[in-house]
Design a protein around this motif. Structure first.
Motif, mmCIF file in Angstrom:
data_model
loop_
_atom_site.group_PDB
_atom_site.id
_atom_site.type_symbol
_atom_site.label_atom_id
_atom_site.label_comp_id
_atom_site.label_asym_id
_atom_site.label_seq_id
_atom_site.Cartn_x
_atom_site.Cartn_y
_atom_site.Cartn_z
ATOM 1 N N ARG A 110 1.723 -15.555 0.481
ATOM 2 C CA ARG A 110 3.034 -15.821 -0.134
ATOM 3 C C ARG A 110 4.103 -15.584 0.904
ATOM 4 O O ARG A 110 4.831 -14.602 0.846
ATOM 5 C CB ARG A 110 3.244 -14.898 -1.322
ATOM 6 N N PHE A 125 9.958 -1.221 7.587
ATOM 7 C CA PHE A 125 10.877 -1.429 6.478
ATOM 8 C C PHE A 125 11.992 -0.385 6.518
ATOM 9 O O PHE A 125 11.724 0.816 6.585
ATOM 10 C CB PHE A 125 10.108 -1.334 5.160
ATOM 11 N N GLY A 178 9.231 -8.594 5.531
ATOM 12 C CA GLY A 178 8.525 -7.512 6.186
ATOM 13 C C GLY A 178 7.032 -7.736 6.230
ATOM 14 O O GLY A 178 6.308 -7.067 6.946
ATOM 15 N N PHE A 181 12.779 -7.075 3.067
ATOM 16 C CA PHE A 181 11.457 -6.621 2.640
ATOM 17 C C PHE A 181 10.484 -7.766 2.483
ATOM 18 O O PHE A 181 9.336 -7.711 2.903
ATOM 19 C CB PHE A 181 11.527 -5.853 1.316
ATOM 20 N N TYR A 182 10.948 -8.834 1.883
ATOM 21 C CA TYR A 182 10.052 -9.972 1.700
ATOM 22 C C TYR A 182 9.492 -10.427 3.039
ATOM 23 O O TYR A 182 8.300 -10.690 3.187
ATOM 24 C CB TYR A 182 10.847 -11.090 1.037
ATOM 25 N N HIS A 241 -8.527 -19.761 -4.377
ATOM 26 C CA HIS A 241 -8.167 -19.447 -2.983
ATOM 27 C C HIS A 241 -9.281 -18.653 -2.325
ATOM 28 O O HIS A 241 -9.747 -18.978 -1.243
ATOM 29 C CB HIS A 241 -6.864 -18.645 -2.931
ATOM 30 N N TRP A 293 -9.320 -13.439 4.427
ATOM 31 C CA TRP A 293 -8.998 -13.203 5.830
ATOM 32 C C TRP A 293 -10.198 -13.422 6.742
ATOM 33 O O TRP A 293 -10.087 -14.102 7.753
ATOM 34 C CB TRP A 293 -8.499 -11.778 5.999
ATOM 35 N N PHE A 294 -11.291 -12.803 6.403
ATOM 36 C CA PHE A 294 -12.427 -12.844 7.330
ATOM 37 C C PHE A 294 -13.180 -14.159 7.159
ATOM 38 O O PHE A 294 -13.653 -14.464 6.063
ATOM 39 C CB PHE A 294 -13.375 -11.672 7.080
ATOM 40 N N HIS A 316 0.484 -10.418 5.287
ATOM 41 C CA HIS A 316 0.073 -9.321 4.418
ATOM 42 C C HIS A 316 -0.206 -9.891 3.027
ATOM 43 O O HIS A 316 0.693 -10.385 2.373
ATOM 44 C CB HIS A 316 1.223 -8.320 4.370
ATOM 45 N N ARG A 371 -8.629 -2.470 -0.620
ATOM 46 C CA ARG A 371 -8.389 -1.926 -1.948
ATOM 47 C C ARG A 371 -8.977 -2.891 -2.978
ATOM 48 O O ARG A 371 -8.813 -4.097 -2.873
ATOM 49 C CB ARG A 371 -6.888 -1.818 -2.168
ATOM 50 N N ALA A 375 7.201 -7.930 11.281
ATOM 51 C CA ALA A 375 8.195 -8.119 10.228
ATOM 52 C C ALA A 375 9.405 -8.860 10.772
ATOM 53 O O ALA A 375 9.808 -8.657 11.908
ATOM 54 C CB ALA A 375 8.625 -6.766 9.688
ATOM 55 N N THR A 383 -0.731 -9.582 -0.725
ATOM 56 C CA THR A 383 -0.374 -8.594 -1.743
ATOM 57 C C THR A 383 -0.982 -9.021 -3.064
ATOM 58 O O THR A 383 -0.610 -10.041 -3.607
ATOM 59 C CB THR A 383 1.145 -8.517 -1.882
ATOM 60 N N GLY A 384 -1.886 -8.282 -3.527
ATOM 61 C CA GLY A 384 -2.562 -8.626 -4.775
ATOM 62 C C GLY A 384 -3.959 -9.097 -4.484
ATOM 63 O O GLY A 384 -4.170 -10.024 -3.712
ATOM 64 N N GLY A 385 -4.918 -8.455 -5.093
ATOM 65 C CA GLY A 385 -6.298 -8.844 -4.877
ATOM 66 C C GLY A 385 -6.822 -8.312 -3.562
ATOM 67 O O GLY A 385 -6.110 -7.714 -2.773
ATOM 68 N N ASN A 386 -8.086 -8.497 -3.358
ATOM 69 C CA ASN A 386 -8.736 -8.037 -2.145
ATOM 70 C C ASN A 386 -8.679 -9.155 -1.107
ATOM 71 O O ASN A 386 -9.161 -10.254 -1.363
ATOM 72 C CB ASN A 386 -10.189 -7.685 -2.460
ATOM 73 N N PRO A 387 -8.091 -8.900 0.049
ATOM 74 C CA PRO A 387 -7.934 -9.988 1.013
ATOM 75 C C PRO A 387 -9.185 -10.295 1.830
ATOM 76 O O PRO A 387 -9.170 -11.231 2.633
ATOM 77 C CB PRO A 387 -6.826 -9.466 1.931
#
Lengths: 551, 457
Positions: free
Chosen positions: B317, A289, B278, B275-276, B91, B147-148, B137, A94, B263, B139-143
């Motif tokens: 995170r 979840f 997860g 959830f955190y 990062h 990652w790669f 996982h 995304r 998770a 969250t935020g931005g394109n990983p």
């Protein structure tokens, strides 16, 4: 065509900020969308004068089908439903504040190519090959004219345009291979479809960009238009009926009727769910979840009722006071469960639940870090509901400032108190002042979207705040007032339009799209702000039919 | 309407390899015995940085103590800089540069080819390029850039594996083609069909990526990249790496199907916010050890010679559950932000944990029970680059002005010891590695090149 005032062009501001950042000019970026110390007259939108109309050059060209588009398209052309997880088909990335279909972010990896190979084999095995042969081939003898007949027919379906002589030559060889193995026409036809499913003509949305002047635009042909309409409404390849109209040259005269036909098909609902999932980040909720599936279902059903059953004002999704909930989710919300399965509940007496913003799915999906969920949720509202943005705080100077003023979670203060202290640092305040007040509206919701009135340290959570953003300037004391204000905001409604156009065009929007957005918004408003009106407005806008000329 | 639900093909290969008896596969590995150790290169990335404070006293510091047993085989390279100025999002920028020495044009793609991919293409393009990672996982931005680690070029990431069972499948279950003599007529026909289909697919990609194509240069480039991957799909069923070391490997039992993005549940992480947690990381220790063991085995057995390992992503995170007993409630990333030299906040414990993981991987490569043809260990003969995306000379970990790397192996060509190259660039290091591996004197953005580092004999 109605001519409203120019769109604000937030995406343009973002693009410029990113460009500046890439040029290594840090710390000039303020959070009002201006470049500190810069000259606002450098905005290229102004060069031709404020009234000059900008021409949008149409959707992105050459996009690979993303995971959802690919799976949907296999279903349309072969009638086979593929479980992409079974084949480890990677999910596409995304773009920030965007979708998983941006032309620049559809990366290709060996795993994806492996999966295409395996899926092609299995999908054709599962398909009604005999039926397709019967539909597309007038003869099934092992000879060239029979091969060509099948390749011509099935080729239009899979390639979304007529095949070429080279295609016929290429695929006739696969019939020969089948014949050499002692098999007949149907085996050869299956090989042809396996190959076609892995062809760039199936996997990519290819459109010629030939033309004399780079940067100009040309009009799509009828097959390209059929493809654009189908991906717009179905998130999938066109069906035979649409392709037949393209072939007969009658599509241009029947665009509105075809959009209605596509909207009426269940595939449009599937596409809409996929859109909502990405817009609201519901795909961030893992399968594991607890109640996650029920939570997402609540959100889908809310939008689906407004869109498909009531054809209502899309913005009512902010203020709806009824919800379809499972018994477990109703209990989670503190309601008395009516029965098993999803049932409609009146939320009139439940002040903490209003519209999709207080759906547990949305609150959970936008809780990246529970100890700073106020920031996560505030940024979501800023980025995805107002289409505004702030620069990431990763400059060394900002990081030093964060290190200096950060108040740890272990301080025992509430998030509201911690971030108020941190925002006393001037470097931080510029941006945080824009989204912290938005996140405060959701102060009374835990990381899973549960309603809370005090945090883990016993701090009471008042949940009110003040918003000054876009066309809004107001104090709110609870989430109902906040959601109601957003639902009535023109800036938020314009952002909803911008998001849909961004998804439809498969690219980040720029300054040249500002007038397109304004015009689509005007049509959206004139037609009662329904989602179907929005799709019609996008589909029938002249610039939806443009292709940018490129070398 | 029909529905496909069969999980029918093994990760990393097509259907031709289904049902291969492992013993037969391994015989193939053992058959090639050239008697020389082939070139190998692995990079190992760990996320969220290494401050100068942790390395300034060499291996006597507590944080990098886990690497001390290997110091006779390691070059510790201190003080390099990344030419990323004061730009935002270090990062992803730092991660994207790791092993490449090129600036990332955007968060979604690295700026160029990585050393592992270059070596793979140079020496054994038909072999398995093994990229194994462990991250949560994002969250935020394109990983993508976080990652790669292995990239063929701009917008061209190579696959990464996360689950030990997938790593096992890639190594032992699906790499080698079957012996035609062992196949039934139906299986032979299926292979011919598949190859014929792929031939026609390749031909169409060739046509549409050629100058005869009606599409734009940019679109043709996309199609050409796709063509390369389809070709490699064909090749993988046809080629074997002829430079396998002369060892005979028995396939181990398949590992449990653990997911490093598993998770946390009440059972795995009691008391945690569901959830955190997860977002993964519940079983990282076990996953890392399994993947490290499998990677070492793949190198010993000659199944792979090039690839990458990753241990956490920059900016993740996610607190490490294992460190909760030591009072670490936050993720390394979150702790890195307010960290200062004067006030340790637990970031040192996180980095020490990462160094334990690095040491575990190195120990697997340094196992003397699996000697290479020259009698050395796999570690002795494999160029291993270890590093991260951030490094600070002073306070706060989000700077790139003092980067530390380790380099091992090279068949004795790389010196051991501690080397200070204050102010030199990562491109100097990568170009040095490239030259040591006979892949050319230049690697990365040569605008940042100051000269080769004098740590190669």
């Amino acid at each position: 065509m109605h001519r409203p005032r120019p769109f604000r062009g937030h995406a343009f501001a973002l693009g410029l900020l990113q460009a500046i950042a890439m040029l290594g000019v840090p710390n000039l970026i303020a959070c009002d969308g201006q470049i500190a110390g810069g000259d606002s007259s450098t905005d290229p939108r102004d060069l031709a004068g404020p009234d000059a109309r900008k021409v949008s050059l149409g959707p992105a060209v050459g996009r690979r089908l993303n995971r959802e588009e690919y799976v949907n398209s296999v279903e349309v052309v072969l009638g086979v439903t593929v479980d992409a997880d079974d084949y480890d088909l990677p999910r596409d990335e995304r773009v920030p504040q965007g979708f998983r279909n941006s032309s620049l972010d559809l990366l290709l990896s060996p795993a994806r190519v492996n999966a295409y190979d395996a899926i092609a084999n299995d999908a054709v095995t599962q398909a009604d090959v005999a039926g397709l042969v019967s539909r597309y081939s007038s003869c099934t003898e092992m000879r060239d004219d029979c091969y060509d007949g099948f390749v011509n027919g099935v080729g239009v379906l899979l390639f979304r345009r007529p095949v070429t002589d080279a295609d016929r030559e290429l695929y006739s060889r696969l019939f020969t291979v089948a014949q050499e193995e002692g098999e007949g026409f149907q085996a050869g036809a299956a090989l042809v479809m396996r190959a076609m499913l892995q062809s760039p003509r199936f996997l990519y949305r290819l459109e010629s960009q030939a033309g004399s002047n780079t940067g100009d635009a040309r009009q799509v042909d009828s097959f390209e238009l059929a493809t654009r309409l189908s991906f717009l409404v179905w998130n999938a390849a066109p069906d035979q009926a649409l392709l037949d109209l393209a072939a007969s040259g009658e599509l241009n005269a029947n665009i509105e009727a075809q959009v209605e036909r596509l909207l009426a098909h269940p595939r449009a609902r599937r596409a809409f769910r996929q859109y909502i999932e990405q817009w609201l980040y519901l795909d961030a909720i893992p399968d594991s979840f607890e109640l996650g599936a029920d939570m997402k279902e609540e959100t889908y059903r809310l939008f689906e009722r407004l869109v498909w059953e009531e054809d209502a004002d899309f913005m009512l999704a902010f203020t709806e006071k009824s919800a379809e909930l499972s018994g477990e989710l109703a209990s989670f919300y503190g309601l008395t469960p009516a029965e098993n399965g999803f049932t409609s509940y009146d939320l009139g007496a439940v002040s903490e639940r209003i519209g999709f913003l207080t759906n547990a799915s949305v609150l959970a999906a936008r809780t990246i870090n529970p100890s700073s969920s106020m920031i996560d949720r505030g940024l979501f509202v800023l980025n995805d509901l107002f289409c505004e943005s702030v620069a990431a705080p990763d400059t060394p100077e900002l990081q030093d400032a964060i290190a200096e003023v950060a108040v740890p979670e272990t301080s025992g203060l509430s998030q509201r108190e911690r971030f108020a202290i941190q925002s006393e640092e001037a470097l931080c305040l510029g941006c945080h002042a824009r989204f912290d007040p938005l996140g405060l509206a959701f102060e009374q919701y835990g990381s899973a979207g549960q309603y809370i009135t005090e945090d883990e340290f016993g701090n009471s959570l008042p949940g009110g705040g003040r918003v000054e953003l876009g066309d809004l300037s107001f104090d709110y004391s609870n989430v109902e007032e906040f959601a109601t204000a957003l639902g009535g905001s023109e800036a938020v409604a314009r952002c909803a339009v911008e998001k849909s156009v961004q998804h439809a065009y498969g690219r980040t929007l720029g300054s040249n799209d500002a007038d397109l957005l304004s015009e689509v918004y005007a049509d959206f408003v004139e037609s009662g702000r329904s989602y179907s009106a929005l799709i019609r407005a996008i589909a029938t806008h002249p610039e939806f039919q443009l292709v940018e000329v490129a070398p | 309407m029909s529905k496909l639900t069969r999980r029918h093909f093994i990760h990393g290969a097509g259907s031709v390899a289904i049902g291969l008896p492992l013993a037969a596969t391994m015989t193939r590995f053992a058959a090639a015995a050239p008697g020389v150790t082939p070139p190998r290169y692995i990079s190992l990335f760990f996320g969220n940085g290494m401050p100068k404070k942790f390395v300034q006293n060499g291996y006597s510091g507590n944080v990098i103590a886990p690497l001390a047993p290997f110091q006779s085989k390691l070059a510790m390279i201190r003080g390099l800089q990344l030419n990323e100025g004061g730009g935002a999002a270090l990062h992803y920028k730092g991660t994207a540069r790791f092993g490449k020495g090129m600036p990332a044009p955007s968060e979604s793609t690295a700026g160029g080819e990585s050393l592992d991919s270059k070596a793979h293409q140079t020496y054994a393009p038909g072999s398995l390029l093994l990229n194994v990672n462990m991250h949560t996982h994002v969250t935020g931005g394109n990983p993508a850039t976080r990652w790669f680690h292995s990239w063929r070029g701009v917008n061209q990431p190579n696959d990464e594996l996360l689950r030990p069972l997938d790593v096992f499948d890639a190594i032992f279950g699906s790499f080698m083609p079957p012996d035609p003599g062992d196949l039934s007529l139906e299986e032979r026909r299926d292979i011919r069909y598949r190859n014929s289909v792929l031939d026609s697919v390749v031909e169409q990609y060739q046509e549409l990526s050629s100058e005869r194509s009606p599409y734009s240069v940019g679109v043709r480039a996309l199609i050409a990249d796709h063509l390369d991957l389809v070709r490699s799909l064909e090749r993988r069923s046809l080629e074997i790496d002829e430079m396998m070391p002369p060892v005979s490997c028995d396939a181990p039992a398949a590992p449990p199907d653990l997911n490093p993005s598993q998770a946390c549940t009440a059972a795995l992480c009691p008391g945690d916010d569901s959830f955190y947690y997860g977002s993964g990381g519940a079983n990282w220790n076990e996953v890392w050890e399994l993947n490290s063991d499998l990677y070492a085995m793949a190198l010993r057995c000659g199944v792979t010679r090039f690839g990458t390992m990753g241990c956490s992503g920059g900016g993740d995170r996610y607190p490490i559950p294992e460190l909760r007993a030591q009072g670490i409630e936050e993720s390394p990333h979150i702790l890195a932000h307010p960290w200062t030299r004067a006030n340790e906040n637990g970031f040192d414990i996180c980095v020490r944990w990462l160094m334990d993981k690095v040491a575990y991987f190195l120990a697997g490569l340094d196992d003397p029970d699996w000697p290479d043809p020259d009698g050395g260990t796999v570690l002795d003969n494999t160029v291993v680059l270890i590093g991260t995306e951030l490094g600070t000379a002073n306070d706060n970990q989000h700077h790139v002005d003092y980067m530390t790397y380790w380099l091992a192996g090279g068949g004795g060509r790389i010196q051991n010891g501690i080397f200070d190259y204050d102010g030199r660039s990562d491109v100097d290091l990568y170009s040095t590695i490239s030259r040591a591996m006979s892949m050319g004197d230049e690697f990365g953005d040569m605008g940042d090149f100051n000269g080769h580092l004098d740590l190669v004999r």
